[in-house]
Design a protein around this motif. Structure first.
Motif, PDB file in Angstrom:
ATOM      1  N   ARG A  47       3.361  -0.141 -46.560  1.00 48.23           N
ATOM      2  CA  ARG A  47       3.351   0.292 -45.164  1.00 48.23           C
ATOM      3  C   ARG A  47       2.537   1.577 -44.991  1.00 48.23           C
ATOM      4  NH1 ARG A  47       9.335   0.535 -45.910  1.00 48.23           N
ATOM      5  NH2 ARG A  47       9.745   2.434 -47.117  1.00 48.23           N
ATOM      6  N   GLY A  48       1.926   2.042 -46.083  1.00 49.53           N
ATOM      7  CA  GLY A  48       1.125   3.253 -46.004  1.00 49.53           C
ATOM      8  C   GLY A  48      -0.220   3.102 -46.683  1.00 49.53           C
ATOM      9  N   LEU A  49      -0.267   3.415 -47.967  1.00 54.21           N
ATOM     10  CA  LEU A  49      -1.531   3.444 -48.696  1.00 54.21           C
ATOM     11  C   LEU A  49      -1.392   2.731 -50.040  1.00 54.21           C
ATOM     12  CD1 LEU A  49      -4.451   4.587 -48.907  1.00 54.21           C
ATOM     13  CD2 LEU A  49      -3.440   6.643 -49.927  1.00 54.21           C
ATOM     14  N   ALA A  50      -2.334   1.838 -50.337  1.00 55.44           N
ATOM     15  CA  ALA A  50      -2.406   1.180 -51.643  1.00 55.44           C
ATOM     16  C   ALA A  50      -3.611   1.717 -52.391  1.00 55.44           C
ATOM     17  CB  ALA A  50      -2.516  -0.335 -51.483  1.00 55.44           C
ATOM     18  N   ILE A  51      -3.412   2.059 -53.661  1.00 52.08           N
ATOM     19  CA  ILE A  51      -4.485   2.586 -54.505  1.00 52.08           C
ATOM     20  C   ILE A  51      -4.411   1.890 -55.857  1.00 52.08           C
ATOM     21  CG2 ILE A  51      -5.532   4.604 -55.561  1.00 52.08           C
ATOM     22  CD1 ILE A  51      -3.997   6.353 -53.588  1.00 52.08           C
ATOM     23  N   HIS A  52      -5.430   1.140 -56.185  1.00 47.38           N
ATOM     24  CA  HIS A  52      -5.526   0.518 -57.506  1.00 47.38           C
ATOM     25  C   HIS A  52      -6.700   1.173 -58.232  1.00 47.38           C
ATOM     26  CE1 HIS A  52      -2.500  -2.393 -56.479  1.00 47.38           C
ATOM     27  NE2 HIS A  52      -3.170  -2.730 -55.394  1.00 47.38           N
ATOM     28  N   SER A  53      -6.376   1.903 -59.282  1.00 47.88           N
ATOM     29  CA  SER A  53      -7.372   2.660 -60.036  1.00 47.88           C
ATOM     30  C   SER A  53      -7.711   1.924 -61.327  1.00 47.88           C
ATOM     31  CB  SER A  53      -6.824   4.057 -60.371  1.00 47.88           C
ATOM     32  OG  SER A  53      -7.755   4.794 -61.130  1.00 47.88           O
ATOM     33  N   ASP A  54      -9.009   1.866 -61.620  1.00 48.26           N
ATOM     34  CA  ASP A  54      -9.411   1.165 -62.846  1.00 48.26           C
ATOM     35  C   ASP A  54     -10.679   1.783 -63.412  1.00 48.26           C
ATOM     36  OD1 ASP A  54      -9.063  -0.677 -64.852  1.00 48.26           O
ATOM     37  OD2 ASP A  54      -9.913  -2.370 -63.747  1.00 48.26           O
ATOM     38  N   ILE A  55     -10.985   1.376 -64.626  1.00 49.01           N
ATOM     39  CA  ILE A  55     -12.207   1.776 -65.309  1.00 49.01           C
ATOM     40  C   ILE A  55     -13.408   1.184 -64.575  1.00 49.01           C
ATOM     41  CG2 ILE A  55     -13.413   1.708 -67.533  1.00 49.01           C
ATOM     42  CD1 ILE A  55     -10.553   0.795 -68.662  1.00 49.01           C
ATOM     43  N   ARG A  56     -14.511   1.913 -64.583  1.00 48.26           N
ATOM     44  CA  ARG A  56     -15.770   1.393 -64.052  1.00 48.26           C
ATOM     45  C   ARG A  56     -16.714   1.093 -65.225  1.00 48.26           C
ATOM     46  NH1 ARG A  56     -17.310   5.537 -61.316  1.00 48.26           N
ATOM     47  NH2 ARG A  56     -19.229   6.198 -62.339  1.00 48.26           N
ATOM     48  N   ARG A  57     -17.134  -0.162 -65.333  1.00 49.35           N
ATOM     49  CA  ARG A  57     -17.934  -0.592 -66.479  1.00 49.35           C
ATOM     50  C   ARG A  57     -19.329   0.026 -66.453  1.00 49.35           C
ATOM     51  NH1 ARG A  57     -18.637  -5.420 -65.166  1.00 49.35           N
ATOM     52  NH2 ARG A  57     -20.880  -5.789 -65.188  1.00 49.35           N
ATOM     53  N   SER A  58     -19.726   0.576 -67.580  1.00 47.47           N
ATOM     54  CA  SER A  58     -21.090   1.074 -67.745  1.00 47.47           C
ATOM     55  C   SER A  58     -21.338   1.310 -69.228  1.00 47.47           C
ATOM     56  CB  SER A  58     -21.322   2.385 -66.984  1.00 47.47           C
ATOM     57  OG  SER A  58     -20.733   3.481 -67.656  1.00 47.47           O
ATOM     58  N   ALA A  59     -22.601   1.338 -69.598  1.00 47.01           N
ATOM     59  CA  ALA A  59     -22.957   1.615 -70.986  1.00 47.01           C
ATOM     60  C   ALA A  59     -22.523   3.018 -71.395  1.00 47.01           C
ATOM     61  CB  ALA A  59     -24.464   1.451 -71.181  1.00 47.01           C
ATOM     62  N   TRP A  60     -22.594   3.967 -70.436  1.00 43.60           N
ATOM     63  CA  TRP A  60     -22.189   5.343 -70.742  1.00 43.60           C
ATOM     64  C   TRP A  60     -20.685   5.419 -70.981  1.00 43.60           C
ATOM     65  CZ3 TRP A  60     -25.433   8.756 -72.359  1.00 43.60           C
ATOM     66  CH2 TRP A  60     -26.755   8.749 -71.928  1.00 43.60           C
ATOM     67  N   ASP A  81       6.014   2.932 -49.240  1.00 41.36           N
ATOM     68  CA  ASP A  81       5.014   3.761 -48.577  1.00 41.36           C
ATOM     69  C   ASP A  81       3.691   3.760 -49.335  1.00 41.36           C
ATOM     70  OD1 ASP A  81       6.650   4.930 -46.366  1.00 41.36           O
ATOM     71  OD2 ASP A  81       7.843   5.636 -48.062  1.00 41.36           O
ATOM     72  N   PHE A  82       3.770   3.667 -50.648  1.00 42.99           N
ATOM     73  CA  PHE A  82       2.582   3.630 -51.494  1.00 42.99           C
ATOM     74  C   PHE A  82       2.710   2.486 -52.495  1.00 42.99           C
ATOM     75  CE2 PHE A  82       3.403   8.015 -50.296  1.00 42.99           C
ATOM     76  CZ  PHE A  82       2.178   8.438 -49.789  1.00 42.99           C
ATOM     77  N   VAL A  83       1.603   1.821 -52.760  1.00 45.96           N
ATOM     78  CA  VAL A  83       1.538   0.809 -53.812  1.00 45.96           C
ATOM     79  C   VAL A  83       0.346   1.160 -54.684  1.00 45.96           C
ATOM     80  CG1 VAL A  83       1.168  -1.625 -54.356  1.00 45.96           C
ATOM     81  CG2 VAL A  83       2.578  -0.990 -52.375  1.00 45.96           C
TER      82      VAL A  83
END
Length: 242
Positions: free
Chosen positions: A155-168, A127-129
């Motif tokens: 068959r439902g929702l895929a969520i891939h979470s990652d860092i967002r690159r920035s100088a801060w 259901d989730f990946v």
């Protein structure tokens, strides 16, 4: 230094010859670091929990689970909310699975040493990946393969979470971790991870059709795919079948 992805930089813990004691301590400390920076509790509340039902068991696949702290947290949150969720966590690295096997697992997360492609070959469906901090490890083809595997597995929702690159992000992590984590790979690999990670614009360019990218504070990207109308509604998008 941060204007382009440092695609050739390598994290120390990815070296199969790295110090096993430092690696174990890194897996131990991921639970603390992820609880502070990964935002999975808010993602669970906003994206996953609304799609769970108390009388309908659901399944979730965590790809590249590492030591398993995110998988165990998701299982625990769902159990606390009285929502049946069976979590399967996979990683191709036997060192990660060995650590996971030695860690308390009261909510029964199933850990398996597998690639996502092997589950595709087995016609598995969930259901989730999800994945946590996996995207920045991947080259362009591997990222595309992960999205394709997710589409086939979900068959439902895929969520891939990652860092967002920035100088801060780089400066904040560098300063914030300086007094800590001296006997693990957390600090040095974390800085490498930021250098390897995508900006929101870069990830949107790399995303396959049907995927969305959302930037969340303080320094995260969510790469998401809705495979059902209910999941599309949870993301505030048009129906997936429209």
């Amino acid at each position: 230094m941060l204007r382009k992805r440092a695609v050739d930089a390598r994290e120390l813990m990815d070296d199969p010859r790295c110090d096993p004691e430092l690696l174990d301590r890194t897996y131990e400390q991921f639970r603390l670091v992820n609880s502070v920076v990964s935002g999975w509790h808010s993602t669970y509340r906003a994206r996953i929990r609304p799609l769970l039902q108390p009388d309908v068991p659901a399944t979730l696949l965590d790809i590249g689970c590492g030591g398993g702290d995110v998988a165990r947290a998701l299982a625990a949150w769902a159990a606390r909310d009285g929502l049946p969720l069976q979590v399967t966590a996979i990683d191709p690295d036997p060192r990660a699975l060995d650590f996971a096997a030695r860690t308390p697992n009261p909510d029964g997360v199933l850990f398996r040493q597998l690639e996502s492609s092997e589950l595709v070959d087995a016609a598995a469906r969930f259901d989730f990946v999800i994945s946590n901090h996996v995207l920045h490890h991947l080259d362009a083809q591997q990222l595309a393969d992960l999205m394709i595997d997710s589409e086939l597995l979900c068959r439902g929702l895929a969520i891939h979470s990652d860092i967002r690159r920035s100088a801060w992000a780089y400066a904040g992590f560098s300063v914030g971790t300086l007094p800590f984590f001296h006997r693990s790979f957390i600090r040095v690999d974390g800085l490498t991870s930021i250098r390897r990670s995508y900006t929101t614009a870069e990830l949107r360019v790399a995303a396959r059709r049907g995927w969305t990218v959302e930037a969340l504070p303080p320094f995260r990207n969510l790469l998401m795919y809705a495979a059902s109308n209910a999941a599309s509604a949870a993301l505030g998008e048009p129906d997936a079948d429209a």
